[in-house]
Design a protein around this motif. Structure first.
Motif, PDB file in Angstrom:
ATOM      1  N   ARG A 267       0.831  -1.206   0.000  1.00  0.00           N
ATOM      2  CA  ARG A 267       0.000   0.000   0.000  1.00  0.00           C
ATOM      3  C   ARG A 267       0.866   1.257   0.000  1.00  0.00           C
ATOM      4  O   ARG A 267       2.052   1.215   0.260  1.00  0.00           O
ATOM      5  CB  ARG A 267      -0.928  -0.019   1.211  1.00  0.00           C
ATOM      6  CG  ARG A 267      -1.885  -1.213   1.197  1.00  0.00           C
ATOM      7  CD  ARG A 267      -2.736  -1.280   2.443  1.00  0.00           C
ATOM      8  NE  ARG A 267      -3.622  -2.453   2.437  1.00  0.00           N
ATOM      9  CZ  ARG A 267      -4.415  -2.794   3.440  1.00  0.00           C
ATOM     10  NH1 ARG A 267      -4.434  -2.051   4.552  1.00  0.00           N
ATOM     11  NH2 ARG A 267      -5.184  -3.858   3.342  1.00  0.00           N
ATOM     12  N   GLU A 268       0.237   2.371  -0.283  1.00  0.00           N
ATOM     13  CA  GLU A 268       0.955   3.636  -0.431  1.00  0.00           C
ATOM     14  C   GLU A 268       1.711   4.012   0.839  1.00  0.00           C
ATOM     15  O   GLU A 268       1.241   3.779   1.951  1.00  0.00           O
ATOM     16  CB  GLU A 268      -0.035   4.747  -0.797  1.00  0.00           C
ATOM     17  CG  GLU A 268       0.623   6.067  -1.145  1.00  0.00           C
ATOM     18  CD  GLU A 268      -0.379   7.113  -1.601  1.00  0.00           C
ATOM     19  OE1 GLU A 268       0.039   8.233  -1.932  1.00  0.00           O
ATOM     20  OE2 GLU A 268      -1.598   6.803  -1.612  1.00  0.00           O
ATOM     21  N   ILE A 269       2.888   4.578   0.629  1.00  0.00           N
ATOM     22  CA  ILE A 269       3.712   5.001   1.760  1.00  0.00           C
ATOM     23  C   ILE A 269       3.188   6.333   2.308  1.00  0.00           C
ATOM     24  O   ILE A 269       2.834   7.236   1.559  1.00  0.00           O
ATOM     25  CB  ILE A 269       5.184   5.159   1.309  1.00  0.00           C
ATOM     26  CG1 ILE A 269       5.743   3.806   0.856  1.00  0.00           C
ATOM     27  CG2 ILE A 269       6.028   5.730   2.428  1.00  0.00           C
ATOM     28  CD1 ILE A 269       7.140   3.896   0.275  1.00  0.00           C
ATOM     29  N   SER A 270       3.141   6.414   3.613  1.00  0.00           N
ATOM     30  CA  SER A 270       2.727   7.656   4.286  1.00  0.00           C
ATOM     31  C   SER A 270       3.460   7.741   5.614  1.00  0.00           C
ATOM     32  O   SER A 270       4.213   6.837   5.991  1.00  0.00           O
ATOM     33  CB  SER A 270       1.209   7.673   4.500  1.00  0.00           C
ATOM     34  OG  SER A 270       0.826   6.658   5.411  1.00  0.00           O
ATOM     35  N   SER A 271       3.243   8.831   6.327  1.00  0.00           N
ATOM     36  CA  SER A 271       3.899   8.989   7.625  1.00  0.00           C
ATOM     37  C   SER A 271       3.397   7.961   8.637  1.00  0.00           C
ATOM     38  O   SER A 271       4.102   7.637   9.594  1.00  0.00           O
ATOM     39  CB  SER A 271       3.654  10.401   8.164  1.00  0.00           C
ATOM     40  OG  SER A 271       2.254  10.650   8.295  1.00  0.00           O
ATOM     41  N   THR A 272       2.199   7.445   8.416  1.00  0.00           N
ATOM     42  CA  THR A 272       1.653   6.442   9.331  1.00  0.00           C
ATOM     43  C   THR A 272       1.863   5.020   8.816  1.00  0.00           C
ATOM     44  O   THR A 272       1.519   4.066   9.513  1.00  0.00           O
ATOM     45  CB  THR A 272       0.151   6.683   9.547  1.00  0.00           C
ATOM     46  OG1 THR A 272      -0.534   6.645   8.279  1.00  0.00           O
ATOM     47  CG2 THR A 272      -0.085   8.049  10.207  1.00  0.00           C
TER      48      THR A 272
ATOM     49  N   PRO B 146       5.094   3.700   6.959  1.00  0.00           N
ATOM     50  CA  PRO B 146       6.386   3.818   6.262  1.00  0.00           C
ATOM     51  C   PRO B 146       6.798   2.495   5.606  1.00  0.00           C
ATOM     52  O   PRO B 146       6.273   1.427   5.917  1.00  0.00           O
ATOM     53  CB  PRO B 146       7.347   4.211   7.384  1.00  0.00           C
ATOM     54  CG  PRO B 146       6.741   3.613   8.622  1.00  0.00           C
ATOM     55  CD  PRO B 146       5.255   3.686   8.432  1.00  0.00           C
TER      56      PRO B 146
ATOM     57  N   ARG C 131       5.086  -1.920   9.022  1.00  0.00           N
ATOM     58  CA  ARG C 131       4.719  -0.570   8.583  1.00  0.00           C
ATOM     59  C   ARG C 131       4.154   0.284   9.708  1.00  0.00           C
ATOM     60  O   ARG C 131       3.587   1.352   9.453  1.00  0.00           O
ATOM     61  CB  ARG C 131       3.732  -0.678   7.417  1.00  0.00           C
ATOM     62  CG  ARG C 131       4.258  -1.554   6.285  1.00  0.00           C
ATOM     63  CD  ARG C 131       3.549  -1.308   4.993  1.00  0.00           C
ATOM     64  NE  ARG C 131       3.785   0.050   4.497  1.00  0.00           N
ATOM     65  CZ  ARG C 131       3.345   0.505   3.322  1.00  0.00           C
ATOM     66  NH1 ARG C 131       2.647  -0.301   2.529  1.00  0.00           N
ATOM     67  NH2 ARG C 131       3.583   1.739   2.947  1.00  0.00           N
TER      68      ARG C 131
ATOM     69  N   PRO D 259       4.232   3.087  12.366  1.00  0.00           N
ATOM     70  CA  PRO D 259       5.014   4.336  12.344  1.00  0.00           C
ATOM     71  C   PRO D 259       6.148   4.359  13.352  1.00  0.00           C
ATOM     72  O   PRO D 259       7.109   5.125  13.192  1.00  0.00           O
ATOM     73  CB  PRO D 259       3.974   5.424  12.635  1.00  0.00           C
ATOM     74  CG  PRO D 259       2.804   4.709  13.231  1.00  0.00           C
ATOM     75  CD  PRO D 259       2.815   3.336  12.643  1.00  0.00           C
TER      76      PRO D 259
ATOM     77  N   LYS E 160      12.303   6.314   4.170  1.00  0.00           N
ATOM     78  CA  LYS E 160      11.411   6.725   3.095  1.00  0.00           C
ATOM     79  C   LYS E 160      12.167   6.579   1.777  1.00  0.00           C
ATOM     80  O   LYS E 160      13.380   6.332   1.781  1.00  0.00           O
ATOM     81  CB  LYS E 160      10.937   8.160   3.295  1.00  0.00           C
ATOM     82  CG  LYS E 160      12.050   9.188   3.398  1.00  0.00           C
ATOM     83  CD  LYS E 160      11.484  10.566   3.695  1.00  0.00           C
ATOM     84  CE  LYS E 160      12.587  11.617   3.806  1.00  0.00           C
ATOM     85  NZ  LYS E 160      12.034  12.957   4.097  1.00  0.00           N
TER      86      LYS E 160
END
Length: 209
Positions: A119-124, A126, A177, A179, A187
């Motif tokens: 799934r897409e990488i985000s700050s929550t 990684p 994943r 955080p 990242k």
């Protein structure tokens, strides 16, 4: 006085081949009989010759070589086979075996896991593009890969894939994943090595009960 002759047995008019196992492998025993003359040796209806005798050809293993003194030369000892007691998990491997295991894991992670479940990488959520430099990630993903093979192989139950998603995929990916997990601070284009917690060796003292 007239001599009574015993009729000769029938000679098969075909070649017969039998396969029999022995300690050296499969030995081919071919029984070839000449059917040109139907009579046996001594029968007035046939003629005795080399073609009337049964010939047996056996591909036997070659005899051991003989040294000049006339003694057989000992065959070289077979190479030791890898021990079957070593567990297949990646953390039990070292050196070239470890590198080969990680290479195989990378093919599965990059070819199946990330394209389907990444799934897409985000700050929550990684993700480290150099996950193979995190030993915990290698261990977690290798275990996930082993479970994939066990739950989705040809001998797996029809419910195997569903069990893999529920019992293995979701817990592992949530752990990696998280955080505050192993990929925290990583990242795309940036990898942050993690330091293990410090260890203080116990000093001399009374035994703990």
């Amino acid at each position: 006085m007239e001599t009574t002759r015993t009729p000769a047995p029938d000679v098969p008019h075909q070649s017969e081949q039998n396969w029999a196992p022995d300690t050296e492998g499969w030995v081919r025993t071919a029984s070839v009989q000449n059917a040109r003359d139907s009579g046996a040796p001594g029968d007035p209806g046939g003629s005795e010759g080399p073609g009337d005798e049964a010939a047996v050809a056996t591909d036997s293993p070659p005899l051991p070589p003989i040294d000049p003194a006339g003694e057989p030369v000992a065959a070289p000892a077979p190479e030791a086979e890898p021990s079957e007691d070593v567990p297949p998990f990646v953390l039990y491997k070292a050196g070239a075996d470890f590198d080969a295991a990680v290479s195989g894991l990378a093919l599965w992670v990059h070819g199946l896991l990330l394209p389907v479940y990444g799934r897409e990488i985000s700050s929550t959520a990684p993700w480290c593009p150099r996950w193979y430099e995190h030993m915990e990630a290698i261990a977690q993903l290798y275990g996930l890969w082993m479970a994939w093979q066990d739950c989705t192989g040809t001998s797996a139950l029809l419910t195997g894939p569903a069990m893999w998603h529920r019992d293995y995929l979701t817990p592992v990916m949530n752990t990696l994943r998280d955080p505050s997990g192993i990929f925290a601070g990583c990242k795309p284009g940036q990898h942050r090595p993690k330091e293990s917690p410090p260890i203080e060796e116990p000093g001399p003292g009374p035994a703990v009960t």
